[in-house]
Design a protein around this motif. Sequence first.
Motif, PDB file in Angstrom:
ATOM      1  N   ILE A 127       1.026  -1.068   0.131  1.00 28.37           N
ATOM      2  CA  ILE A 127      -0.388  -0.166   0.164  1.00 28.37           C
ATOM      3  C   ILE A 127       0.625   1.499  -0.264  1.00 28.37           C
ATOM      4  N   SER A 128       0.285   1.888  -0.721  1.00 27.95           N
ATOM      5  CA  SER A 128       1.358   3.611  -0.836  1.00 27.95           C
ATOM      6  C   SER A 128       2.515   3.120  -1.088  1.00 27.95           C
ATOM      7  N   PRO A 129       3.067   2.907  -2.286  1.00 31.10           N
ATOM      8  CA  PRO A 129       4.886   1.932  -2.005  1.00 31.10           C
ATOM      9  C   PRO A 129       5.367   3.950  -2.012  1.00 31.10           C
ATOM     10  N   SER A 130       5.581   4.328  -2.400  1.00 34.64           N
ATOM     11  CA  SER A 130       6.080   5.150  -2.775  1.00 34.64           C
ATOM     12  C   SER A 130       6.083   5.757  -0.861  1.00 34.64           C
ATOM     13  N   VAL A 131       5.882   6.176  -0.535  1.00 33.77           N
ATOM     14  CA  VAL A 131       6.158   6.200   1.179  1.00 33.77           C
ATOM     15  C   VAL A 131       6.393   5.303   2.011  1.00 33.77           C
ATOM     16  N   THR A 132       5.893   4.182   1.992  1.00 31.14           N
ATOM     17  CA  THR A 132       5.902   2.678   2.401  1.00 31.14           C
ATOM     18  C   THR A 132       7.611   2.840   2.223  1.00 31.14           C
ATOM     19  N   ARG A 133       7.990   2.519   0.986  1.00 35.71           N
ATOM     20  CA  ARG A 133       9.484   2.372   0.666  1.00 35.71           C
ATOM     21  C   ARG A 133      10.343   3.273   1.685  1.00 35.71           C
ATOM     22  N   LEU A 156      16.998 -19.094  -1.106  1.00 36.14           N
ATOM     23  CA  LEU A 156      16.365 -18.658  -2.802  1.00 36.14           C
ATOM     24  C   LEU A 156      16.964 -19.054  -3.646  1.00 36.14           C
ATOM     25  N   THR A 157      16.419 -19.455  -5.039  1.00 39.31           N
ATOM     26  CA  THR A 157      17.541 -19.074  -5.803  1.00 39.31           C
ATOM     27  C   THR A 157      17.390 -18.141  -6.529  1.00 39.31           C
ATOM     28  N   ASP A 158      18.742 -18.281  -7.593  1.00 36.20           N
ATOM     29  CA  ASP A 158      18.831 -16.560  -8.110  1.00 36.20           C
ATOM     30  C   ASP A 158      17.519 -15.916  -8.733  1.00 36.20           C
ATOM     31  N   ARG A 159      16.694 -16.230  -9.407  1.00 41.26           N
ATOM     32  CA  ARG A 159      15.828 -15.572 -10.025  1.00 41.26           C
ATOM     33  C   ARG A 159      14.871 -15.518  -8.390  1.00 41.26           C
ATOM     34  N   GLU A 160      14.738 -16.070  -7.024  1.00 44.60           N
ATOM     35  CA  GLU A 160      13.624 -15.545  -6.709  1.00 44.60           C
ATOM     36  C   GLU A 160      13.977 -14.262  -5.699  1.00 44.60           C
ATOM     37  N   ARG A 161      15.647 -14.996  -5.868  1.00 46.23           N
ATOM     38  CA  ARG A 161      16.861 -13.297  -5.621  1.00 46.23           C
ATOM     39  C   ARG A 161      15.592 -12.003  -6.382  1.00 46.23           C
ATOM     40  N   GLN A 162      16.245 -11.986  -7.204  1.00 42.85           N
ATOM     41  CA  GLN A 162      15.723 -11.329  -8.458  1.00 42.85           C
ATOM     42  C   GLN A 162      14.494 -10.839  -8.343  1.00 42.85           C
ATOM     43  N   VAL A 163      12.838 -12.009  -8.210  1.00 44.80           N
ATOM     44  CA  VAL A 163      12.053 -11.505  -7.918  1.00 44.80           C
ATOM     45  C   VAL A 163      11.424 -10.550  -6.596  1.00 44.80           C
ATOM     46  N   MET A 164      12.318 -11.026  -5.654  1.00 50.05           N
ATOM     47  CA  MET A 164      12.177 -10.203  -4.135  1.00 50.05           C
ATOM     48  C   MET A 164      12.586  -8.674  -4.255  1.00 50.05           C
ATOM     49  N   ARG A 165      13.528  -8.535  -5.074  1.00 45.08           N
ATOM     50  CA  ARG A 165      14.243  -7.419  -5.378  1.00 45.08           C
ATOM     51  C   ARG A 165      13.038  -6.220  -5.484  1.00 45.08           C
ATOM     52  N   LEU A 166      12.814  -6.739  -6.685  1.00 48.58           N
ATOM     53  CA  LEU A 166      11.224  -6.118  -7.557  1.00 48.58           C
ATOM     54  C   LEU A 166      10.344  -5.749  -6.562  1.00 48.58           C
ATOM     55  N   VAL A 167       9.959  -6.855  -5.603  1.00 48.73           N
ATOM     56  CA  VAL A 167       8.303  -6.938  -5.176  1.00 48.73           C
ATOM     57  C   VAL A 167       9.201  -5.823  -3.639  1.00 48.73           C
ATOM     58  N   ALA A 168      10.130  -5.462  -3.381  1.00 49.26           N
ATOM     59  CA  ALA A 168      10.461  -3.864  -2.723  1.00 49.26           C
ATOM     60  C   ALA A 168      10.526  -3.664  -2.985  1.00 49.26           C
ATOM     61  N   ALA A 169      10.784  -2.706  -4.519  1.00 51.93           N
ATOM     62  CA  ALA A 169      10.512  -1.486  -5.255  1.00 51.93           C
ATOM     63  C   ALA A 169       8.565  -1.119  -5.446  1.00 51.93           C
ATOM     64  N   GLN A 205       6.193  -7.575   4.153  1.00 56.60           N
ATOM     65  CA  GLN A 205       6.982  -8.997   5.199  1.00 56.60           C
ATOM     66  C   GLN A 205       8.019  -9.119   4.265  1.00 56.60           C
ATOM     67  N   VAL A 206       8.203  -9.313   3.074  1.00 53.57           N
ATOM     68  CA  VAL A 206       8.985  -9.921   1.993  1.00 53.57           C
ATOM     69  C   VAL A 206       9.656  -8.566   2.553  1.00 53.57           C
ATOM     70  N   VAL A 207       9.304  -7.038   1.598  1.00 53.83           N
ATOM     71  CA  VAL A 207       9.653  -6.239   1.554  1.00 53.83           C
ATOM     72  C   VAL A 207      10.745  -6.012   2.899  1.00 53.83           C
ATOM     73  N   VAL A 208      10.122  -5.845   3.805  1.00 54.58           N
ATOM     74  CA  VAL A 208      10.846  -5.946   5.288  1.00 54.58           C
ATOM     75  C   VAL A 208      11.834  -6.421   5.560  1.00 54.58           C
ATOM     76  N   MET A 209      11.402  -8.081   5.098  1.00 53.32           N
ATOM     77  CA  MET A 209      12.904  -8.590   4.830  1.00 53.32           C
ATOM     78  C   MET A 209      13.770  -7.908   3.994  1.00 53.32           C
ATOM     79  N   ALA A 210      13.876  -7.771   2.680  1.00 55.23           N
ATOM     80  CA  ALA A 210      14.192  -7.378   1.451  1.00 55.23           C
ATOM     81  C   ALA A 210      15.531  -6.552   2.477  1.00 55.23           C
ATOM     82  N   TYR A 211      15.339  -5.169   2.589  1.00 55.64           N
ATOM     83  CA  TYR A 211      15.704  -3.931   3.417  1.00 55.64           C
ATOM     84  C   TYR A 211      16.387  -5.031   4.739  1.00 55.64           C
ATOM     85  N   GLU A 212      16.225  -5.703   5.581  1.00 59.58           N
ATOM     86  CA  GLU A 212      17.189  -5.614   7.235  1.00 59.58           C
ATOM     87  C   GLU A 212      18.273  -6.544   6.407  1.00 59.58           C
TER      88      GLU A 212
END
Length: 223
Positions: A127-133, A156-169, A205-212
Amino acid sequence: MIRILLADDQRLVRAGIRSILEDESDFEVVAEAADGQAAISACREQHPDVVLMDIRMPGTDGLQAAREIAADEHLTSVKVIMLTTFDLDEYVYGALRAGAAGFLVKDTEPVELLHAVRVAYRGDALISPSVTRRLIAEFAKRGARSTETDTRLDVLTDRERQVMRLVAAGCTNNEIATSLVVSPLTAKTHVSRIMTKMGARDRSQVVVMAYEYGMVNPGWLDS
């Protein structure tokens, strides 16, 4: 039909939000609550799809209520959106870690509120990605990095790591699919596998983990 619970200690605020929501044919406000404990009880009785939860309420506040809802195994499908007067509130970070789907500031335009509820219901994007990020970036970088980081990411596989970064975005499944040149169904499958492997309740929670875990940073998101 998207079933919604309103939790705010101000009756006029609840009435205003209810009026906006009930103009939509696919929304139904199934209950209201004036404090966090009442919101928890209403969730257990009504099993709404989405809860709009004020952060600051008397007694059990919205943050504690969100944590208890997220921890209840019978309420795993409930999506909690935190409402705040401030666009940066350090307590919201704790709510996201606890399982809230995201947050909105109370001066959000009605059309954005309606969109947020639908997005949370789908579980498609933060929700509200610009503010939440910005919020997550600010407070995740203050926390200590986990000593288990490398071990957890090894699943995680390499592709899953790529996807996780995009989810974080803040990317939707369709945007992930376009970026990686795969089908939306494949993107959705990758996201589901990441959540399972990482023990995440939802995308926030995936986003939070990506940052942490240092997988992304604010500069990367804006590049």
